[in-house]
Design an enzyme around this catalytic site. Structure first.
Site, PDB file in Angstrom:
ATOM      1  N   CYS A   1       0.852  -1.180  -0.022  1.00  0.00           N
ATOM      2  CA  CYS A   1      -0.101  -0.097  -0.006  1.00  0.00           C
ATOM      3  C   CYS A   1       0.904   1.338  -0.077  1.00  0.00           C
ATOM      4  O   CYS A   1       0.597   2.255  -0.733  1.00  0.00           O
ATOM      5  CB  CYS A   1      -0.740  -0.001   1.180  1.00  0.00           C
ATOM      6  SG  CYS A   1      -0.202  -0.326   2.728  1.00  0.00           S
TER       7      CYS A   1
ATOM      8  N   HIS B   1      -2.884   6.409   4.925  1.00  0.00           N
ATOM      9  CA  HIS B   1      -1.385   6.670   5.198  1.00  0.00           C
ATOM     10  C   HIS B   1      -0.920   8.071   4.710  1.00  0.00           C
ATOM     11  O   HIS B   1      -1.491   8.606   3.765  1.00  0.00           O
ATOM     12  CB  HIS B   1      -0.619   5.769   4.517  1.00  0.00           C
ATOM     13  CG  HIS B   1      -0.697   4.193   5.093  1.00  0.00           C
ATOM     14  ND1 HIS B   1      -1.177   3.807   6.080  1.00  0.00           N
ATOM     15  CD2 HIS B   1      -0.301   3.186   4.499  1.00  0.00           C
ATOM     16  CE1 HIS B   1      -1.126   2.467   6.267  1.00  0.00           C
ATOM     17  NE2 HIS B   1      -0.349   2.177   5.339  1.00  0.00           N
TER      18      HIS B   1
HETATM   19  N1  LIG Z   1      -5.193  -3.303   5.577  1.00  0.00           N
HETATM   20  C1  LIG Z   1      -4.447  -2.851   4.522  1.00  0.00           C
HETATM   21  O1  LIG Z   1      -4.532  -1.656   4.382  1.00  0.00           O
HETATM   22  C2  LIG Z   1      -3.846  -3.608   3.379  1.00  0.00           C
HETATM   23  C3  LIG Z   1      -3.269  -2.940   2.251  1.00  0.00           C
HETATM   24  C4  LIG Z   1      -2.674  -3.819   1.401  1.00  0.00           C
HETATM   25  C5  LIG Z   1      -2.456  -5.062   1.574  1.00  0.00           C
HETATM   26  N2  LIG Z   1      -3.248  -5.789   2.500  1.00  0.00           N
HETATM   27  C6  LIG Z   1      -3.062  -7.254   2.773  1.00  0.00           C
HETATM   28  O2  LIG Z   1      -4.213  -7.701   2.396  1.00  0.00           O
HETATM   29  C7  LIG Z   1      -4.328  -8.859   3.195  1.00  0.00           C
HETATM   30  C8  LIG Z   1      -5.613  -8.805   4.403  1.00  0.00           C
HETATM   31  O3  LIG Z   1      -5.293  -7.534   5.108  1.00  0.00           O
HETATM   32  P1  LIG Z   1      -6.444  -6.933   6.076  1.00  0.00           P
HETATM   33  O4  LIG Z   1      -6.024  -5.742   6.444  1.00  0.00           O
HETATM   34  O5  LIG Z   1      -7.727  -7.190   5.525  1.00  0.00           O
HETATM   35  O6  LIG Z   1      -6.370  -8.133   7.321  1.00  0.00           O
HETATM   36  P2  LIG Z   1      -7.618  -8.516   8.326  1.00  0.00           P
HETATM   37  O7  LIG Z   1      -8.604  -7.367   8.628  1.00  0.00           O
HETATM   38  O8  LIG Z   1      -6.931  -9.281   9.511  1.00  0.00           O
HETATM   39  O9  LIG Z   1      -8.342  -9.565   7.661  1.00  0.00           O
HETATM   40  C9  LIG Z   1      -7.629 -10.836   7.292  1.00  0.00           C
HETATM   41  C10 LIG Z   1      -8.698 -11.804   6.595  1.00  0.00           C
HETATM   42  O10 LIG Z   1      -8.271 -12.834   6.409  1.00  0.00           O
HETATM   43  C11 LIG Z   1      -8.945 -14.103   6.787  1.00  0.00           C
HETATM   44  N3  LIG Z   1      -8.341 -15.118   7.049  1.00  0.00           N
HETATM   45  C12 LIG Z   1      -7.566 -15.414   8.011  1.00  0.00           C
HETATM   46  N4  LIG Z   1      -7.059 -16.702   8.188  1.00  0.00           N
HETATM   47  C13 LIG Z   1      -7.624 -17.174   7.257  1.00  0.00           C
HETATM   48  C14 LIG Z   1      -7.536 -18.553   6.952  1.00  0.00           C
HETATM   49  N5  LIG Z   1      -6.880 -19.634   7.484  1.00  0.00           N
HETATM   50  N6  LIG Z   1      -8.517 -19.085   5.826  1.00  0.00           N
HETATM   51  C15 LIG Z   1      -9.220 -18.321   5.307  1.00  0.00           C
HETATM   52  N7  LIG Z   1      -9.146 -16.927   5.705  1.00  0.00           N
HETATM   53  C16 LIG Z   1      -8.579 -16.433   6.559  1.00  0.00           C
HETATM   54  C17 LIG Z   1      -9.766 -13.431   7.739  1.00  0.00           C
HETATM   55  O11 LIG Z   1     -10.997 -14.299   7.979  1.00  0.00           O
HETATM   56  P3  LIG Z   1     -11.710 -14.379   9.503  1.00  0.00           P
HETATM   57  O12 LIG Z   1     -12.271 -13.120   9.696  1.00  0.00           O
HETATM   58  O13 LIG Z   1     -12.676 -15.596   9.260  1.00  0.00           O
HETATM   59  O14 LIG Z   1     -10.459 -14.565  10.568  1.00  0.00           O
HETATM   60  C18 LIG Z   1     -10.176 -12.199   7.252  1.00  0.00           C
HETATM   61  O15 LIG Z   1     -11.060 -12.054   6.310  1.00  0.00           O
HETATM   62  C19 LIG Z   1      -3.130  -8.811   4.126  1.00  0.00           C
HETATM   63  O16 LIG Z   1      -2.186  -9.817   3.230  1.00  0.00           O
HETATM   64  C20 LIG Z   1      -2.494  -7.754   3.947  1.00  0.00           C
HETATM   65  O17 LIG Z   1      -0.985  -7.632   3.989  1.00  0.00           O
HETATM   66  C21 LIG Z   1      -3.661  -4.934   3.447  1.00  0.00           C
END
Ligand SMILES: NC(=O)c1ccc[n+]([C@@H]2O[C@H](COP(=O)([O-])OP(=O)(O)OC[C@H]3O[C@@H](n4cnc5c(N)ncnc54)[C@H](OP(=O)(O)O)[C@@H]3O)[C@@H](O)[C@H]2O)c1
Length: 360
Positions: A151, A267
């Site tokens: 990001c 950010h």
């Molecule tokens: N947040 C950002 O700004 C951002 C920006 C760029 C990239 N990313 C990337 O995007 C990804 C997700 O980020 P996020 O911020 O959305 O994280 P998050 O809010 O912690 O959400 C994680 C998601 O992954 C699911 N998950 C976790 N373990 C799992 C499993 N074993 N099987 C299936 N689903 C699973 C969770 O489901 P449950 O609810 O069922 O646990 C939830 O839907 C990461 O790789 C992160 O690096 C995030």
């Protein structure tokens, strides 16, 4: 149908693809739903996947309740585009199953970003990196993955690439001020809880981050490397090189310092540039005013410049404080201050724009 001299359409089997969101309950997953709806993405079907913890829960989308399924290797039958946002280890474990089922994977994690042959794409910067050849849709080709950059990298490149294309950027020094949402839904909840606890005179509960976050700031929580850089900083360096090199650029010198600040969403980045050829601040402002995905807030008279609140929930990256760097010869250095919603442009929106390119 493919006519001579044209790039074949990546997803030529359907103009209304069936899309799966992997990580649908997360910060990025929820933003995917808003972006798909707001952009009227031509969905043929939508499947929502998360962990066993969320299986059976429902999510409202376009007036319908959609049940969340547990992610398994069998989840991808009939899926054309799989939008992964559940972390690198989940992408690495399940991307192949999605590809084997015939889907193109658009991956938000860092799992495949630096893998040779996997395009790393910001649609305003290097859309040309997506071709059927390099996402492997030809006979016997693999891997069928397009990676969404980090990001902070996306936000920086929206602002800096137009200048790089115009005069060349020799060196970038970037410092970030990164929001809680960049670390996911649980980190946002922790910031909210800690803020309440501190205001009530209680000890803040530290679960996601090892130190107090509310009313504090600290070096980015990604793993620290032996050279003293953390992973987030190195992503900004290496991903920028990959994205710009796809368009044939030479390697620009880049150094980054990434910091987590107690902001809920969006950010901010302070960016210092050393240029190959001169550019005045007036020309830089004009160029950025016309750049795709960029809006200016650069009002010196009223001391009004981009803030994370301006950028929150917005598609564009906001740029201001555009000024000649006094420490460099006239026209050879610029300073910028940039804010962008990293859940949206830094993740969900960028990935949906990639999906739209697949349909183009
Ligand atoms: N947040 C950002 O700004 C951002 C920006 C760029 C990239 N990313 C990337 O995007 C990804 C997700 O980020 P996020 O911020 O959305 O994280 P998050 O809010 O912690 O959400 C994680 C998601 O992954 C699911 N998950 C976790 N373990 C799992 C499993 N074993 N099987 C299936 N689903 C699973 C969770 O489901 P449950 O609810 O069922 O646990 C939830 O839907 C990461 O790789 C992160 O690096 C995030």
């Amino acid at each position: 149908m493919t006519s001579a001299g044209m790039q074949p359409t990546a997803l030529n089997r359907t103009t209304h693809p069936t899309v799966a969101i992997i990580g649908a309950t997360g910060a990025v997953g929820q933003e995917f739903l808003r972006v798909l709806d707001q952009r009227h993405f031509p969905l043929g079907g939508l499947k929502l996947l998360a962990s066993a913890r969320s299986a059976g829960k429902t999510v409202e989308f376009q007036g319908k309740s959609i049940v969340i399924d547990e992610l398994t290797e069998q989840s991808f039958e009939g899926i054309d585009i799989a939008l992964f946002s559940a972390g690198g280890s989940i992408s690495k474990k399940y991307a192949q199953a999605a590809i084997d089922a015939g889907a193109v994977v658009v991956d938000n994690s860092s799992g495949f970003r630096m893998t040779d042959g996997v395009p790393l794409v910001v649609p305003e910067v290097n859309p040309e990196a997506i071709t059927t050849a390099n996402i492997g849709l030809g006979q016997g080709q693999r891997p069928g993955i397009i990676a969404n950059p980090n990001c902070s990298t996306i936000i920086m490149l929206l602002a800096v690439t137009p200048i790089h294309r115009a005069v060349g950027v020799k060196r970038v020094v970037v410092s970030t001020y990164q929001a809680a949402s960049g670390a996911g839904a649980a980190a946002m909840a922790e910031l909210e809880q800690q803020t309440r606890e501190v205001l009530e005179g209680k000890e803040p509960t530290c679960t996601i981050f090892p130190q107090q976050y509310a009313f504090n700031l600290f070096s980015h929580n990604s793993p620290m490397k032996p050279n003293g850089y953390n992973e987030e900083e190195l992503k900004m360096v290496h991903e920028t090189h990959k994205i710009w090199s796809q368009a044939g650029d030479k390697k620009t010198a880049i150094t980054a310092t990434c910091v987590r600040v107690p902001i809920m969403r969006a950010h901010a980045e302070s960016i210092n540039l050393t240029l190959d050829k001169p550019m005045t601040e007036v020309d830089a402002r004009k160029l950025l005013a016309e750049a795709p995905g960029v809006s200016l807030i650069d009002d010196r008279e009223n001391n009004r410049f981009p803030t994370p609140l301006d950028a929150s929930h917005a598609d564009d990256v906001f740029v201001g404080r555009i000024r000649h760097d006094l420490s460099q010869p006239e026209g050879m250095g610029l300073d910028l201050f940039v804010c962008g919603d990293q859940v949206r442009k830094g993740a969900a929106l960028n990935a949906v724009q990639i999906a739209e390119l697949l349909l183009a």
